[in-house]
Design a protein around this motif. Structure first.
Motif, PDB file in Angstrom:
ATOM      1  N   THR A   6       0.812  -1.219   0.000  1.00 51.02           N
ATOM      2  CA  THR A   6       0.000   0.000   0.000  1.00 51.02           C
ATOM      3  C   THR A   6       0.847   1.270   0.000  1.00 51.02           C
ATOM      4  N   THR A   7       2.154   1.129  -0.047  1.00 56.07           N
ATOM      5  CA  THR A   7       3.034   2.288  -0.017  1.00 56.07           C
ATOM      6  C   THR A   7       3.843   2.364  -1.302  1.00 56.07           C
ATOM      7  N   GLU A  70      -0.673  10.323  -0.705  1.00 52.20           N
ATOM      8  CA  GLU A  70      -1.596  10.197   0.431  1.00 52.20           C
ATOM      9  C   GLU A  70      -1.779   8.707   0.712  1.00 52.20           C
ATOM     10  N   GLU A  71      -0.707   8.087   1.219  1.00 52.59           N
ATOM     11  CA  GLU A  71      -0.690   6.645   1.454  1.00 52.59           C
ATOM     12  C   GLU A  71      -0.051   6.339   2.806  1.00 52.59           C
ATOM     13  N   ARG A  72      -0.463   5.203   3.352  1.00 52.21           N
ATOM     14  CA  ARG A  72       0.130   4.690   4.582  1.00 52.21           C
ATOM     15  C   ARG A  72       1.644   4.569   4.393  1.00 52.21           C
ATOM     16  N   ARG A  76       3.042  13.290   5.091  1.00 51.74           N
ATOM     17  CA  ARG A  76       2.646  14.480   4.326  1.00 51.74           C
ATOM     18  C   ARG A  76       2.955  15.727   5.134  1.00 51.74           C
ATOM     19  N   VAL A 101      -8.830   8.904   8.971  1.00 52.55           N
ATOM     20  CA  VAL A 101      -8.323   7.830   9.821  1.00 52.55           C
ATOM     21  C   VAL A 101      -8.153   8.456  11.200  1.00 52.55           C
ATOM     22  N   THR A 104      -4.932   8.956  13.758  1.00 51.57           N
ATOM     23  CA  THR A 104      -3.730   9.649  13.310  1.00 51.57           C
ATOM     24  C   THR A 104      -3.645  11.039  13.927  1.00 51.57           C
ATOM     25  N   ASP A 164      -1.789   8.693   5.045  1.00 51.30           N
ATOM     26  CA  ASP A 164      -3.133   8.144   4.860  1.00 51.30           C
ATOM     27  C   ASP A 164      -4.160   8.763   5.806  1.00 51.30           C
ATOM     28  N   GLY A 166      -5.966  11.561   5.778  1.00 49.69           N
ATOM     29  CA  GLY A 166      -7.173  12.102   5.160  1.00 49.69           C
ATOM     30  C   GLY A 166      -7.754  13.260   5.961  1.00 49.69           C
TER      31      GLY A 166
END
Length: 190
Positions: A6-7, A70-72, A76, A101, A104, A164, A166
């Motif tokens: 996922t990265t 915008e990923e695990r 950012r 999420v 976070t 991730d 959001g």
């Protein structure tokens, strides 16, 4: 070491900031929220409409987003630039958001200006921390947050959060924050 599925594997990057102007050079996205985008957020709707009409719908705040996925696994960052001003007696603020999420957090490092970071939970807890150059505020998981400019110059912050995380603005539009910040007789009142 292989990245998780996922990265994304990206090349290292560097970005240039203009700290005096409060901008990131060549951001992946530049979001400018105007006063009209803030309808429903201020206590005095008539004062907001007057501001929109009298000042040709001025830019309220801006964010300059990093070119990081915008990923695990990614981190950012952005520059937040909240202009000074009042809607009636209420200090200019950002819309505020939870993270999509909820587990976070985020940090805000104030680079310029004066203000507050207002934070709240869905069960009604509310806290705020002062912002001044060199001061960092940690927003823990589960806390919605917004910036409020209490000074006479732009409130500029460097923000960092998980890739991730959001942004959930809808719940704030519905719930609001339990506290507001006003400038009355030259004093800041929460």
């Amino acid at each position: 070491m292989n990245p998780t599925p996922t990265t994304s594997l990206i090349a290292p990057i560097g970005v240039q900031f203009d700290l005096a102007a409060g901008i990131m050079q060549n951001p992946s996205d530049h979001i400018a929220r105007r006063a009209s985008d803030m309808r429903g957020y201020y206590a005095d709707a008539a004062a907001l409409e007057k501001l929109i009409a009298d000042q040709a719908d001025p830019v309220h705040y801006e964010t300059f987003e990093s070119p990081v996925p915008e990923e695990r696994g990614h981190l950012r960052y952005c520059i937040s630039k909240l202009h000074p001003g009042l809607v009636g007696q209420e200090c200019f603020m950002t819309k505020g958001h939870y993270h999509t999420v909820l587990e976070t957090g985020e940090i805000y490092l104030c680079l310029r200006g004066r203000g507050l970071t207002m934070m709240k939970t869905s069960d009604g807890q509310c806290r705020w921390e002062p912002m001044a150059p060199g001061r960092m505020v940690y927003v823990p998981p589960y806390w919605a947050h917004r910036s409020i400019n209490t000074g006479g110059e732009p409130l500029i912050s460097l923000c960092m959060y998980p890739g991730d995380a959001g942004h959930n603005y809808g719940d704030i539009k519905t719930e609001g924050f339990p506290k507001r910040v006003f400038k009355r007789n030259g004093r800041i009142v929460v």
